[in-house]
Design an enzyme around this catalytic site. Structure first.
Site, PDB file in Angstrom:
ATOM      1  N   ASP A   1       0.802  -1.201  -0.016  1.00  0.00           N
ATOM      2  CA  ASP A   1       0.084  -0.053  -0.034  1.00  0.00           C
ATOM      3  C   ASP A   1       0.676   1.304  -0.012  1.00  0.00           C
ATOM      4  O   ASP A   1       0.497   2.119   0.651  1.00  0.00           O
ATOM      5  CB  ASP A   1      -0.941  -0.047   1.193  1.00  0.00           C
ATOM      6  CG  ASP A   1      -1.981  -1.198   1.142  1.00  0.00           C
ATOM      7  OD1 ASP A   1      -1.851  -2.008   0.367  1.00  0.00           O
ATOM      8  OD2 ASP A   1      -2.971  -1.214   2.112  1.00  0.00           O
TER       9      ASP A   1
ATOM     10  N   ASP B   1      -4.465  -0.712  -1.598  1.00  0.00           N
ATOM     11  CA  ASP B   1      -6.014  -0.571  -1.165  1.00  0.00           C
ATOM     12  C   ASP B   1      -6.650   0.078  -2.075  1.00  0.00           C
ATOM     13  O   ASP B   1      -6.309   0.911  -3.023  1.00  0.00           O
ATOM     14  CB  ASP B   1      -5.950   0.573  -0.051  1.00  0.00           C
ATOM     15  CG  ASP B   1      -6.649   0.348   1.250  1.00  0.00           C
ATOM     16  OD1 ASP B   1      -6.899  -1.097   1.534  1.00  0.00           O
ATOM     17  OD2 ASP B   1      -6.926   1.155   1.999  1.00  0.00           O
TER      18      ASP B   1
ATOM     19  N   HIS C   1     -10.470   1.005  -2.980  1.00  0.00           N
ATOM     20  CA  HIS C   1     -11.874   0.982  -2.424  1.00  0.00           C
ATOM     21  C   HIS C   1     -13.094   1.358  -3.360  1.00  0.00           C
ATOM     22  O   HIS C   1     -12.704   2.552  -4.159  1.00  0.00           O
ATOM     23  CB  HIS C   1     -11.870   1.665  -1.080  1.00  0.00           C
ATOM     24  CG  HIS C   1     -10.919   1.198  -0.016  1.00  0.00           C
ATOM     25  ND1 HIS C   1     -10.884  -0.175   0.515  1.00  0.00           N
ATOM     26  CD2 HIS C   1     -10.244   1.942   0.952  1.00  0.00           C
ATOM     27  CE1 HIS C   1     -10.187  -0.263   1.448  1.00  0.00           C
ATOM     28  NE2 HIS C   1     -10.045   1.162   1.749  1.00  0.00           N
TER      29      HIS C   1
ATOM     30  N   SER D   1     -15.339   1.139   5.403  1.00  0.00           N
ATOM     31  CA  SER D   1     -14.265   2.050   6.183  1.00  0.00           C
ATOM     32  C   SER D   1     -14.128   3.331   6.292  1.00  0.00           C
ATOM     33  O   SER D   1     -13.453   3.724   7.134  1.00  0.00           O
ATOM     34  CB  SER D   1     -12.858   1.295   5.789  1.00  0.00           C
ATOM     35  OG  SER D   1     -12.479   1.837   4.736  1.00  0.00           O
TER      36      SER D   1
ATOM     37  N   HIS E   1     -10.352   7.158   1.298  1.00  0.00           N
ATOM     38  CA  HIS E   1      -8.801   7.139   0.978  1.00  0.00           C
ATOM     39  C   HIS E   1      -8.992   5.905  -0.165  1.00  0.00           C
ATOM     40  O   HIS E   1      -9.819   5.262  -0.320  1.00  0.00           O
ATOM     41  CB  HIS E   1      -7.889   6.762   1.765  1.00  0.00           C
ATOM     42  CG  HIS E   1      -8.188   5.430   2.658  1.00  0.00           C
ATOM     43  ND1 HIS E   1      -9.271   5.192   3.667  1.00  0.00           N
ATOM     44  CD2 HIS E   1      -7.742   3.942   2.523  1.00  0.00           C
ATOM     45  CE1 HIS E   1      -9.218   4.025   4.022  1.00  0.00           C
ATOM     46  NE2 HIS E   1      -8.592   3.425   3.262  1.00  0.00           N
TER      47      HIS E   1
ATOM     48  N   LYS F   1      -6.979  -5.010  -2.925  1.00  0.00           N
ATOM     49  CA  LYS F   1      -7.836  -5.411  -1.762  1.00  0.00           C
ATOM     50  C   LYS F   1      -8.620  -4.554  -1.228  1.00  0.00           C
ATOM     51  O   LYS F   1      -8.681  -3.430  -1.630  1.00  0.00           O
ATOM     52  CB  LYS F   1      -6.872  -5.749  -0.920  1.00  0.00           C
ATOM     53  CG  LYS F   1      -5.900  -4.701  -0.060  1.00  0.00           C
ATOM     54  CD  LYS F   1      -4.883  -4.924   1.056  1.00  0.00           C
ATOM     55  CE  LYS F   1      -4.470  -4.082   1.513  1.00  0.00           C
ATOM     56  NZ  LYS F   1      -5.013  -2.732   2.100  1.00  0.00           N
TER      57      LYS F   1
ATOM     58  N   GLU G   1     -13.977  -4.895   4.680  1.00  0.00           N
ATOM     59  CA  GLU G   1     -12.760  -4.130   4.949  1.00  0.00           C
ATOM     60  C   GLU G   1     -11.566  -5.393   4.941  1.00  0.00           C
ATOM     61  O   GLU G   1     -11.961  -6.292   5.169  1.00  0.00           O
ATOM     62  CB  GLU G   1     -12.574  -3.468   6.469  1.00  0.00           C
ATOM     63  CG  GLU G   1     -11.323  -2.992   6.706  1.00  0.00           C
ATOM     64  CD  GLU G   1     -10.942  -1.843   5.915  1.00  0.00           C
ATOM     65  OE1 GLU G   1     -10.468  -2.119   4.680  1.00  0.00           O
ATOM     66  OE2 GLU G   1     -10.440  -0.872   6.505  1.00  0.00           O
TER      67      GLU G   1
ATOM     68  N   ALA H   1       0.408   0.685   6.451  1.00  0.00           N
ATOM     69  CA  ALA H   1       0.913   1.148   7.498  1.00  0.00           C
ATOM     70  C   ALA H   1       1.408   0.080   8.413  1.00  0.00           C
ATOM     71  O   ALA H   1       0.718  -1.182   8.412  1.00  0.00           O
ATOM     72  CB  ALA H   1      -0.080   2.141   8.238  1.00  0.00           C
TER      73      ALA H   1
ATOM     74  N   CYS I   1      -2.187  -2.665   7.494  1.00  0.00           N
ATOM     75  CA  CYS I   1      -1.935  -3.494   6.493  1.00  0.00           C
ATOM     76  C   CYS I   1      -0.835  -4.521   6.726  1.00  0.00           C
ATOM     77  O   CYS I   1      -0.754  -5.560   6.021  1.00  0.00           O
ATOM     78  CB  CYS I   1      -2.422  -2.718   5.403  1.00  0.00           C
ATOM     79  SG  CYS I   1      -3.885  -2.265   5.025  1.00  0.00           S
TER      80      CYS I   1
HETATM   81  C1  VGL Z   1      -4.748   0.954   5.769  1.00  0.00           C
HETATM   82  C2  VGL Z   1      -6.069   2.098   7.083  1.00  0.00           C
HETATM   83  C3  VGL Z   1      -7.297   2.155   6.110  1.00  0.00           C
HETATM   84  C4  VGL Z   1      -3.421   0.432   5.562  1.00  0.00           C
HETATM   85  C5  VGL Z   1      -5.717   0.749   4.875  1.00  0.00           C
HETATM   86  O1  VGL Z   1      -2.887   0.072   4.107  1.00  0.00           O
HETATM   87  O2  VGL Z   1      -2.662   0.133   6.360  1.00  0.00           O
HETATM   88  N1  VGL Z   1      -4.998   1.595   6.757  1.00  0.00           N
HETATM   89  N2  VGL Z   1      -6.987   1.094   5.157  1.00  0.00           N
HETATM   90 ZN    ZN Z   2      -8.714   1.371   3.263  1.00  0.00          ZN
END
Ligand code: VGL
Ligand code: ZN
Length: 194
Positions: free
Chosen positions: A15, A57, A59, A65, A76, A101, A108, A136, A140
């Protein structure tokens, strides 16, 4: 400690997308500093022509989420938006595999193994060891590493190429400790022998 790259190794970059970087909608503070380090890991895997997987990510615009839809996060990484693009400075080779994903409204998924082809892809490459970096650390990256361990991969966490959101100041540090407790090994770029 050094780790020599061998057949069966794969790099998983989690990500590293504009929305998770400073200036994005869900920025990981300092997340931009891991990009040059990730590029060094990429160069090593590329030299050995080992698999490189970039997860993203991805979405829908009404994803569960998002706060407006009952979740924890600002909007995001909306599929096909600029925020969902990989960081422009990330030097992904053309042969890299992309895993998207959390692509449906109602699910989520912090782990890149969740409802994706990631495990099948790794199996097709006969991967035994995965090297995981990205964003992060406590979301993830952590959940991808936990699933990789469950799937019996040996896991190396790229300590100098992950970054945490740290909603609570210790979240990133605790996530690293948890991954190590579960059997992951943490390494630095200079430990890698190509
Ligand atoms: C993530 C928060 C929401 C990540 C993804 O990639 O860590 N964190 N969606
Ligand atoms: Zn996300």
């Amino acid at each position: 400690m050094t780790v020599t790259l061998i057949p069966g190794d794969a790099l998983i970059i989690v990500d590293v997308q504009n929305d998770f970087l400073p200036g994005g909608s869900l920025p990981v503070p300092g997340g931009n500093y891991i990009i040059p380090v990730l590029n060094q890991y990429i160069a090593g895997f590329y030299t050995r022509r080992l698999p490189i997987i970039a997860t993203r990510d991805w979405h829908p615009d009404d994803h569960c989420s998002f706060r407006q839809y009952g979740g924890d996060w600002p909007p995001h990484c909306i599929a096909n938006s600029e925020g969902a693009d990989f960081a422009p400075g990330l030097a992904l080779p053309v042969y890299s595999n992309i895993i998207s994903k959390a692509t449906t409204q109602d699910k989520e998924a912090y782990s890149a193994f969740s409802n994706t082809q990631l495990n099948a892809l790794l199996q097709s490459f006969q991967v035994k060891r995965v090297f995981v970096g990205g964003l992060a650390t406590e979301y993830c990256v952590l959940n991808t590493v936990k699933d990789a361990i469950q799937y019996q991969y040996a896991v190396f966490i790229l300590k100098d190429a992950v970054c945490a959101i740290n909603r609570q100041p210790e979240d990133g540090r605790l996530a690293i400790a948890e991954m190590k407790h579960l059997g992951a090994t943490s390494i630095y770029c200079e430990d890698l022998v190509v």
